[in-house]
Design a protein around this motif. Structure first.
Motif, PDB file in Angstrom:
ATOM      1  N   LEU A 551     -16.234 -12.176  13.514  1.00  0.00           N
ATOM      2  CA  LEU A 551     -15.073 -13.050  13.413  1.00  0.00           C
ATOM      3  C   LEU A 551     -13.770 -12.264  13.550  1.00  0.00           C
ATOM      4  O   LEU A 551     -12.738 -12.679  13.027  1.00  0.00           O
ATOM      5  N   GLU A 552     -13.859 -11.166  14.246  1.00  0.00           N
ATOM      6  CA  GLU A 552     -12.651 -10.346  14.364  1.00  0.00           C
ATOM      7  C   GLU A 552     -11.581 -11.063  15.170  1.00  0.00           C
ATOM      8  O   GLU A 552     -10.393 -11.033  14.813  1.00  0.00           O
ATOM      9  N   ALA A 553     -12.029 -11.760  16.221  1.00  0.00           N
ATOM     10  CA  ALA A 553     -11.059 -12.451  17.067  1.00  0.00           C
ATOM     11  C   ALA A 553     -10.384 -13.588  16.304  1.00  0.00           C
ATOM     12  O   ALA A 553      -9.170 -13.801  16.405  1.00  0.00           O
ATOM     13  N   GLU A 554     -11.181 -14.329  15.509  1.00  0.00           N
ATOM     14  CA  GLU A 554     -10.602 -15.438  14.755  1.00  0.00           C
ATOM     15  C   GLU A 554      -9.612 -14.917  13.703  1.00  0.00           C
ATOM     16  O   GLU A 554      -8.562 -15.537  13.435  1.00  0.00           O
ATOM     17  N   ILE A 555      -9.939 -13.802  13.096  1.00  0.00           N
ATOM     18  CA  ILE A 555      -9.038 -13.236  12.086  1.00  0.00           C
ATOM     19  C   ILE A 555      -7.738 -12.793  12.711  1.00  0.00           C
ATOM     20  O   ILE A 555      -6.628 -13.062  12.186  1.00  0.00           O
ATOM     21  N   LYS A 557      -6.485 -13.904  15.529  1.00  0.00           N
ATOM     22  CA  LYS A 557      -5.774 -15.082  15.997  1.00  0.00           C
ATOM     23  C   LYS A 557      -5.001 -15.745  14.853  1.00  0.00           C
ATOM     24  O   LYS A 557      -3.847 -16.156  15.004  1.00  0.00           O
ATOM     25  N   ALA A 558      -5.645 -15.853  13.691  1.00  0.00           N
ATOM     26  CA  ALA A 558      -4.973 -16.478  12.536  1.00  0.00           C
ATOM     27  C   ALA A 558      -3.806 -15.638  12.054  1.00  0.00           C
ATOM     28  O   ALA A 558      -2.743 -16.167  11.683  1.00  0.00           O
ATOM     29  N   LEU A 559      -3.960 -14.315  12.058  1.00  0.00           N
ATOM     30  CA  LEU A 559      -2.863 -13.464  11.610  1.00  0.00           C
ATOM     31  C   LEU A 559      -1.713 -13.485  12.602  1.00  0.00           C
ATOM     32  O   LEU A 559      -0.543 -13.333  12.215  1.00  0.00           O
ATOM     33  N   THR A 560      -2.058 -13.692  13.890  1.00  0.00           N
ATOM     34  CA  THR A 560      -1.017 -13.702  14.902  1.00  0.00           C
ATOM     35  C   THR A 560      -0.046 -14.855  14.693  1.00  0.00           C
ATOM     36  O   THR A 560       1.177 -14.707  14.841  1.00  0.00           O
ATOM     37  N   VAL A 561      -0.560 -16.006  14.340  1.00  0.00           N
ATOM     38  CA  VAL A 561       0.292 -17.182  14.149  1.00  0.00           C
ATOM     39  C   VAL A 561       0.705 -17.351  12.684  1.00  0.00           C
ATOM     40  O   VAL A 561       1.316 -18.354  12.308  1.00  0.00           O
ATOM     41  N   GLY A 562       0.333 -16.380  11.831  1.00  0.00           N
ATOM     42  CA  GLY A 562       0.757 -16.423  10.427  1.00  0.00           C
ATOM     43  C   GLY A 562      -0.084 -17.307   9.539  1.00  0.00           C
ATOM     44  O   GLY A 562       0.364 -17.699   8.445  1.00  0.00           O
ATOM     45  N   CYS A 563      -1.281 -17.655   9.951  1.00  0.00           N
ATOM     46  CA  CYS A 563      -2.164 -18.471   9.098  1.00  0.00           C
ATOM     47  C   CYS A 563      -2.978 -17.524   8.204  1.00  0.00           C
ATOM     48  O   CYS A 563      -4.130 -17.195   8.491  1.00  0.00           O
ATOM     49  N   ALA A 565      -4.086 -17.981   5.142  1.00  0.00           N
ATOM     50  CA  ALA A 565      -5.187 -18.618   4.417  1.00  0.00           C
ATOM     51  C   ALA A 565      -6.429 -18.695   5.277  1.00  0.00           C
ATOM     52  O   ALA A 565      -7.553 -18.461   4.815  1.00  0.00           O
ATOM     53  N   THR A 566      -6.223 -19.022   6.573  1.00  0.00           N
ATOM     54  CA  THR A 566      -7.382 -19.096   7.471  1.00  0.00           C
ATOM     55  C   THR A 566      -7.996 -17.721   7.658  1.00  0.00           C
ATOM     56  O   THR A 566      -9.229 -17.563   7.655  1.00  0.00           O
ATOM     57  N   ALA A 567      -7.160 -16.716   7.796  1.00  0.00           N
ATOM     58  CA  ALA A 567      -7.684 -15.364   7.940  1.00  0.00           C
ATOM     59  C   ALA A 567      -8.458 -14.932   6.710  1.00  0.00           C
ATOM     60  O   ALA A 567      -9.519 -14.292   6.816  1.00  0.00           O
ATOM     61  N   VAL A 568      -7.940 -15.290   5.521  1.00  0.00           N
ATOM     62  CA  VAL A 568      -8.660 -14.934   4.305  1.00  0.00           C
ATOM     63  C   VAL A 568     -10.001 -15.644   4.247  1.00  0.00           C
ATOM     64  O   VAL A 568     -11.019 -15.057   3.863  1.00  0.00           O
ATOM     65  N   ASP A 569     -10.042 -16.920   4.665  1.00  0.00           N
ATOM     66  CA  ASP A 569     -11.322 -17.661   4.641  1.00  0.00           C
ATOM     67  C   ASP A 569     -12.333 -17.018   5.571  1.00  0.00           C
ATOM     68  O   ASP A 569     -13.530 -16.923   5.236  1.00  0.00           O
ATOM     69  N   HIS A 570     -11.857 -16.579   6.762  1.00  0.00           N
ATOM     70  CA  HIS A 570     -12.788 -15.910   7.689  1.00  0.00           C
ATOM     71  C   HIS A 570     -13.317 -14.612   7.098  1.00  0.00           C
ATOM     72  O   HIS A 570     -14.510 -14.309   7.221  1.00  0.00           O
ATOM     73  N   ALA A 580      -9.938  -9.443   2.804  1.00  0.00           N
ATOM     74  CA  ALA A 580      -9.377 -10.704   2.297  1.00  0.00           C
ATOM     75  C   ALA A 580      -8.301 -10.453   1.250  1.00  0.00           C
ATOM     76  O   ALA A 580      -7.247 -11.111   1.241  1.00  0.00           O
ATOM     77  N   LEU A 581      -8.531  -9.506   0.326  1.00  0.00           N
ATOM     78  CA  LEU A 581      -7.548  -9.201  -0.710  1.00  0.00           C
ATOM     79  C   LEU A 581      -6.300  -8.568  -0.116  1.00  0.00           C
ATOM     80  O   LEU A 581      -5.172  -8.848  -0.564  1.00  0.00           O
ATOM     81  N   LEU A 582      -6.479  -7.713   0.939  1.00  0.00           N
ATOM     82  CA  LEU A 582      -5.321  -7.099   1.569  1.00  0.00           C
ATOM     83  C   LEU A 582      -4.445  -8.143   2.255  1.00  0.00           C
ATOM     84  O   LEU A 582      -3.217  -8.142   2.158  1.00  0.00           O
ATOM     85  N   ILE A 583      -5.096  -9.069   2.983  1.00  0.00           N
ATOM     86  CA  ILE A 583      -4.338 -10.115   3.683  1.00  0.00           C
ATOM     87  C   ILE A 583      -3.655 -11.029   2.680  1.00  0.00           C
ATOM     88  O   ILE A 583      -2.492 -11.410   2.844  1.00  0.00           O
ATOM     89  N   ALA A 584      -4.386 -11.408   1.584  1.00  0.00           N
ATOM     90  CA  ALA A 584      -3.803 -12.320   0.587  1.00  0.00           C
ATOM     91  C   ALA A 584      -2.629 -11.674  -0.143  1.00  0.00           C
ATOM     92  O   ALA A 584      -1.639 -12.342  -0.468  1.00  0.00           O
ATOM     93  N   ASN A 585      -2.705 -10.386  -0.381  1.00  0.00           N
ATOM     94  CA  ASN A 585      -1.606  -9.688  -1.053  1.00  0.00           C
ATOM     95  C   ASN A 585      -0.355  -9.686  -0.200  1.00  0.00           C
ATOM     96  O   ASN A 585       0.768  -9.751  -0.697  1.00  0.00           O
ATOM     97  N   THR A 586      -0.575  -9.623   1.143  1.00  0.00           N
ATOM     98  CA  THR A 586       0.572  -9.656   2.044  1.00  0.00           C
ATOM     99  C   THR A 586       1.183 -11.039   2.092  1.00  0.00           C
ATOM    100  O   THR A 586       2.404 -11.193   2.196  1.00  0.00           O
TER     101      THR A 586
END
Length: 1162
Positions: A551-555, A557-563, A565-570, A580-586
């Motif tokens: 799911l690297e591409a989906e992660i 893609k979600a980070l690119t558009v600022g989503c 929560a979606t990246a954390v779910d992936h 997930a914790l690193l992305i959520a902390n950001t």
């Protein structure tokens, strides 16, 4: 005559001087019913424990002749002398016989051939009527007979008595009584060698045995009276009393030998001659005399009054006091009775005798009993002692001594008393421990208190045999010492809980995330412990490793558009928890916390409960879920992750759970850590059930712990009451009061007062009473600047019931004629077709009554029907459950009784004390009517008032000027009660429909079934009411005005405060601002929050003008003392206002007291 014991003997008696015996010898000159001429000497035991009043002889012997006198002397120290002394009898044939009473009492004496008669001395020719032993030398016996001879016998050897040389008398023969028959003789009570005798010619001779001749002789030259008896004063050696059996002069004369020209005093009471006298050996102010008037009188020698008297059926020819039993005396009468009596039963009542069918005689008392007029000396305590407050033992001793006036030479008796006050210490160990404890904590700094706790813990730990209670004491002192560690208290508490060798505390995780939250998140990741089971699906990764492909591409893609929560779910879906914790902390705190919760759900670990509680701040759940056996770890977590304020409440929660589980000692340790003195002391004092049952050692231990804990910084020892005032906790107050009472009872008044001064909060009644007693004892001096404790009780003036009833009757008598005067309305319940004039039916009120501010002016404009216009007397009268003619009539009569209130100020005071009239609330009538201020009105003639039928049971209120009752011109009264017509048959309301009667001006309804119409006024329509008012329901009364609930000093409106009270607002505001920086702990901050609320309420009342005139000058003086920094005067005024104006000022006085104390100690 009432008696204790009685003998049917015509005998003269004599008491044994050192035992309970009574001797009786057949008297000469009297014949009994059997006409016997024999003579018997008998001895009777005096046993007052038996109910029988007759005496049985325990020894008797026949006498050679009958007795004129009988004397019983004391025993000598010589062993050969009789142990019970000697019995001497003066016989009618002129002989004097001696008997040994011990032989008479010995039943075996006859078998041993022992003879009781020791000697018979024949010297006198006539009958021996004077006979007495010397009180100082019992071996000396004086005898005097009808031949005027006076003999002195030496009875050192009773079997062979010797006679002293004859006394040289003048002008008669040697040894004569200067002519005349000797009737009585007596030894002086103070001087051993002085003897007095009296004779039938009225002469009294005083003999000096050393000089063997008389020293003085005297007689009453105003009367030719015979002398029958003589008695020396037991206290004054030169005074004696002479009695006469002459019916023409039945008095007792007191003579003083220093002036023998005339008697010093005369006792007048007998109607006929006096036959015998006896001076009490136990009370020198009591003298008995018996006479031919069948009376035995007890005299008060000092005043000459009669103390009491006895009546008998015949003459009492002999009377004697008991030398061993106070108040007991014996009388002998010519009717054949020898009676033993008690002075306390001498009531002066008449005695009648009744002969029964079996020829027994029954005596009965007739007449009212009269108590003794004077208490005898033997009832007066010679010594006494009593305990007073503070362990003081007060004792006294009474002494009587003889003093001679240097100027006049008069001898008088003087009673002197010695009063002594001593301090008694009953608990020496308590005093020593108290002194040591005070010395140990002297100064009260943290280092001193910490050292004391350490010393106590060490001393208890070194005990050889340590019980469970001893181990608990060691642990308690260890936790107490932590309270004084200052900034290092957290580390020391953790060490005490068993967590030693800990590294320094790191930053709290609650701060993540922040602007630079990556470091905190990285620190959190380092604490994660992913188990191998998490990688079971093949997607587990080591910390810090980020694989690609899943799911690297989906992660990306979600980070690119600022989503985020979606990246954390992936990331969570493929178990990439670190990513997930690193992305959520950001992304932010909210997403970060949700991510952590999801992680902890997927990877549960025991330590995560601590992380969850720290993140959510919900430590109460942590306390409830953790096992109570791990209370130390739970307490350590609370210490680590919570601040001081939160820790106090959480420690109390943990302690409560431990107490519910039965772990009371562990709960007390948690209360100690949280600084909850009340709860901790309640557990420590569990064995102190009462002051009388306390063990001193247990009490001392509890007090030491309570005092040390109370001196710790940040410790609370008060509980808040519903009224917002901090009061001392009950357990602490009771404990300190009991301890202070023990200290005070052992003389440590200053220490006891100091303990009571440190009781936190408002003092309870018990504490206040004890402080007042210690202060008023005068032993404990107050330190400089400390005000005296207030008087703990409320002073009330008590009016006698009779006076109050008379005043009420006077008021009623003045009021009823006003109500029932001509032209007044008929009584309630009586049909009436036309109302009476307004002025005639008015009930006159005093000037003290307040006019209804919502009543219209007279003849001003139509007034709509309102529910608040009822007579003001309803303020103090309870509304009846239903309108009935009887109840209404009673209400009107009670209202009429108030008519002359200005003439009865006492009633006005009582009514004011019993009735609280609330402040009138804003009133909004149905129809718009402008408010009218009551003012003086012109009299309205009755002719101008239109007549109109009144509805049933209606009352209106019309304000008018006050007019005294004496004026004849009808004037409208402040409150007018109109007449009422008969009640309609269909209107019978039940008690449940009764509306409450509200106070005047509240705007509430006051009638049943709707509002009553208003009485007609000049200019009003004929209907007398507004149409709109009759069709509407009454509006609910508005709430009483008062200060806002959230008022404070800053928000209180002071714009309308008068100029003279402006300095009060400024002074209290400055005091509050000065105290705010001093509130350096949570407890003080809570007190200041309460203070600003209560002072704000005071400002509101000042702005509204609701502070009474009597309080204003005291408040100004208080603020002036505060501005000047005169704290002693300020405290004194505050205490004075507490005792006199508490009802009005109590809500803000406590706040001022706290701020003064805080400002004074800063």
């Amino acid at each position: 005559m009432p008696h204790l014991k009685q003998l049917d003997r015509s005998a003269t008696g004599a008491f044994c001087p050192h035992a309970s015996y009574l001797a009786a010898g057949t008297v000469a000159g009297a014949i009994d019913v059997s006409f016997s001429t024999s003579s018997v000497l008998e001895i009777f035991p005096l046993d007052f424990s038996t109910s029988s009043d007759y005496l049985s002889p325990c020894g008797s012997v026949a006498a050679p002749e009958r007795f004129n006198r009988l004397a019983w002397g004391q025993r000598l120290s010589d062993q050969s002398f009789p142990q019970l002394g000697l019995l001497a009898g003066g016989l009618a044939d002129g002989s004097v016989c001696l008997w040994d009473p011990s032989v008479l009492l010995d039943p075996s004496a006859k078998e041993q051939h022992r003879v009781s008669l020791l000697a018979k001395m024949q010297k006198h020719i006539g009958a021996v009527k004077g006979l007495e032993f010397n009180g100082f030398s019992p071996n000396l016996l004086a005898s005097g007979a009808a031949d005027s001879d006076l003999c002195i016998w030496d009875l050192a050897k009773p079997s062979t008595p010797s006679l002293y040389p004859a006394l040289k008398g003048s002008p008669g023969a040697p040894g004569s009584a200067i002519g005349g028959e000797i009737t009585y003789l007596a030894w002086n009570k103070k001087v051993q060698h002085i003897l007095a005798s009296c004779s039938t010619n009225g002469t009294t001779v005083v003999w000096d045995l050393k000089r063997q001749k008389p020293v003085i002789s005297f007689r009453d030259t105003n009367s030719q009276r015979r002398a029958s008896a003589i008695q020396w004063n037991p206290d004054i050696a030169t005074q004696l009393i002479v009695a006469s059996d002459d019916d023409r002069s039945p008095t007792l004369q007191m003579w003083d030998l220093r002036n023998s020209v005339s008697p010093l005093k005369e006792f007048v009471g007998h109607h006929k001659g006096v036959l015998a006298m006896a001076w009490s050996p136990h009370d020198s102010s009591l003298l008995l005399s018996s006479g031919k008037d069948n009376r035995t009188i007890c005299w008060d020698v000092q005043s000459g009054d009669i103390v009491c008297e006895l009546s008998s059926a015949n003459w009492n020819f002999n009377v004697q006091w008991s030398p061993t039993i106070p108040g007991i005396f014996a009388t002998s009468s010519f009717d054949g009775k020898l009676s033993v009596c008690n002075l306390h039963t001498c009531t002066g009542s008449k005695v009648t005798e009744t002969v029964n069918a079996d020829f027994t005689v029954t005596q009965s008392i007739v007449g009212d009993a009269t108590p003794l007029k004077k208490a005898p000396a033997w009832m007066r305590r010679p010594v006494g002692a009593t305990f007073g407050f503070g362990g003081r033992l007060v004792s006294f001793t009474n002494n009587r001594s003889q003093h001679t006036d240097a100027a006049t030479g008069a001898v008088r008796l003087q009673d002197t008393g010695i009063l002594s006050v001593k301090q008694v210490v009953t608990e020496q160990d308590l005093v020593l421990r108290s002194q040591g404890f005070e010395a140990a904590i002297q100064g009260g700094n943290l280092q001193t208190l910490r050292d004391y706790c350490t010393t106590k813990r060490t001393a208890l730990s070194s005990a050889e045999k340590q019980s469970a209670e001893g181990k608990h004491e060691v642990e308690t002192w260890a936790f107490l010492s932590v309270l004084f560690e200052g900034d290092d208290a957290r580390r020391m508490l953790l060490q005490t809980l068993g967590f030693k060798d800990l590294p320094a505390r790191e930053g709290s995780l609650t701060s993540a995330p922040t602007e630079n939250g990556l470091d905190a998140a990285t620190a959190l990741v380092e604490h994660l412990n992913l188990q191998s089971s998490d990688a079971a699906d093949g997607h587990g990764h080591a910390p810090g490793h980020v694989p690609g492909g899943e799911l690297e591409a989906e992660i990306v893609k979600a980070l690119t558009v600022g989503c985020y929560a979606t990246a954390v779910d992936h990331c969570l879906a493929v178990h990439r928890y670190t990513d997930a914790l690193l992305i959520a902390n950001t992304a932010g705190r909210d997403l970060y916390q949700r991510t952590m919760h999801k992680y902890m759900q997927k990877c549960p670990h025991p330590y995560q409960a601590i992380i969850r509680a720290n993140l959510e701040g919900d430590y109460s759940t942590l306390i409830r879920t953790r096992p109570v056996a791990q209370w130390r770890e739970t307490l350590a977590m609370l210490v680590t992750y919570t601040d001081r304020d939160k820790f106090r409440g959480l420690a109390d929660t943990l302690a409560s759970r431990l107490a519910q589980a039965g772990m009371h000692h562990e709960a007390s340790l948690c209360w100690v850590c949280g600084g909850h003195t009340d709860q901790a002391v309640s557990y420590w004092a569990r064995n102190c059930t009462g002051a009388s049952l306390m063990e001193v050692e247990v009490l001392q231990n509890v007090i030491e712990k309570a005092v040390v804990m109370g001196m710790a910084p940040g410790v609370s020892s008060t509980s808040s009451s519903p009224d917002g005032i901090n009061k001392a906790s009950q357990s602490l107050s009771e404990l300190v009061t009991a301890y202070a009472s023990l200290l005070a009872s052992n003389g440590r008044m200053v220490t006891a007062l100091d303990y009571l001064e440190h009781v936190p909060g408002e003092a309870s009644t018990t504490v206040a009473v004890l402080k007042d007693r210690i202060y008023r004892s005068g032993v404990a001096e107050l330190p400089p600047g400390v005000h005296p404790p207030p008087f703990p009780f409320v002073r009330e003036e008590v009016v006698p019931l009779a006076q109050a009833a008379a005043q009420q009757a006077t008021q009623t008598g003045q009021a009823y004629p006003v109500y029932g005067a001509p032209n007044t309305a008929p009584s309630y319940g009586v049909p009436n077709t036309a109302p009476a004039p307004q002025a005639a039916s008015a009930v006159q009120y005093g000037q003290q009554q307040t006019a209804n501010p919502y009543a219209p002016q007279a003849a001003a404009q139509p007034q709509p029907s309102s529910y608040g216009q009822y007579s003001q007397y309803q303020q103090t009268q309870q509304q009846p459950p239903a309108y009935t003619p009887a109840s209404v009539q009673q209400s009107v009569q009670q209202a009429a009784a108030y008519a002359s209130a200005y003439q009865a100020p006492v009633y006005q005071q009582q009514r004011t004390a019993q009735t609280v009239v609330p402040t009138p609330a804003p009133f909004t009538p149905t129809a718009a009517v402008p408010p009218v201020v009551p003012q003086t009105q012109q009299p309205v003639p009755p002719s101008q008032i239109p007549a109109m039928p009144q509805p049933a049971y209606m009352a209106t209120v019309v304000p008018s000027a006050f007019v005294p009752t004496g004026l004849q011109q009808p004037v409208p009264a402040p409150h007018t009660t109109a007449t009422a017509a008969a009640q309609p048959n269909f209107f019978i309301p039940s008690a449940s429909t009764a509306a409450p009667v509200t106070a005047m001006g509240s705007g509430g309804g006051g009638s049943y079934g709707g509002a009553p119409p208003v009485a007609p006024m000049p200019g009003m329509p004929a209907s007398g009411m507004m149409p709109a008012a009759t069709s509407q329901k009454p509006a609910a009364p508005p709430p009483p005005p008062g200060p806002p609930s959230n008022i404070s000093i800053a928000t209180a409106d002071t714009s309308a405060v008068s100029a003279e009270l402006r300095p009060v607002v400024t002074s209290l505001t400055n005091l509050y601002n000065a105290c705010m920086p001093l509130a350096n702990n949570p407890a003080k901050k809570r007190e200041m929050d309460d203070n600003t609320k209560k002072i704000g309420q005071l400002f509101w009342k000042l702005n509204s003008g609701e502070v009474s005139a009597s309080v204003v000058p005291k408040l100004q003086q208080l603020c002036a003392a505060i501005d000047a920094g005169d704290w002693h005067t300020a405290n004194h005024i505050q205490v004075q206002m507490t005792t006199t104006d508490w009802d009005e000022c109590g809500f803000w006085l406590s706040a001022v007291k706290r701020m003064i104390k805080l400002r004074q100690t800063s």
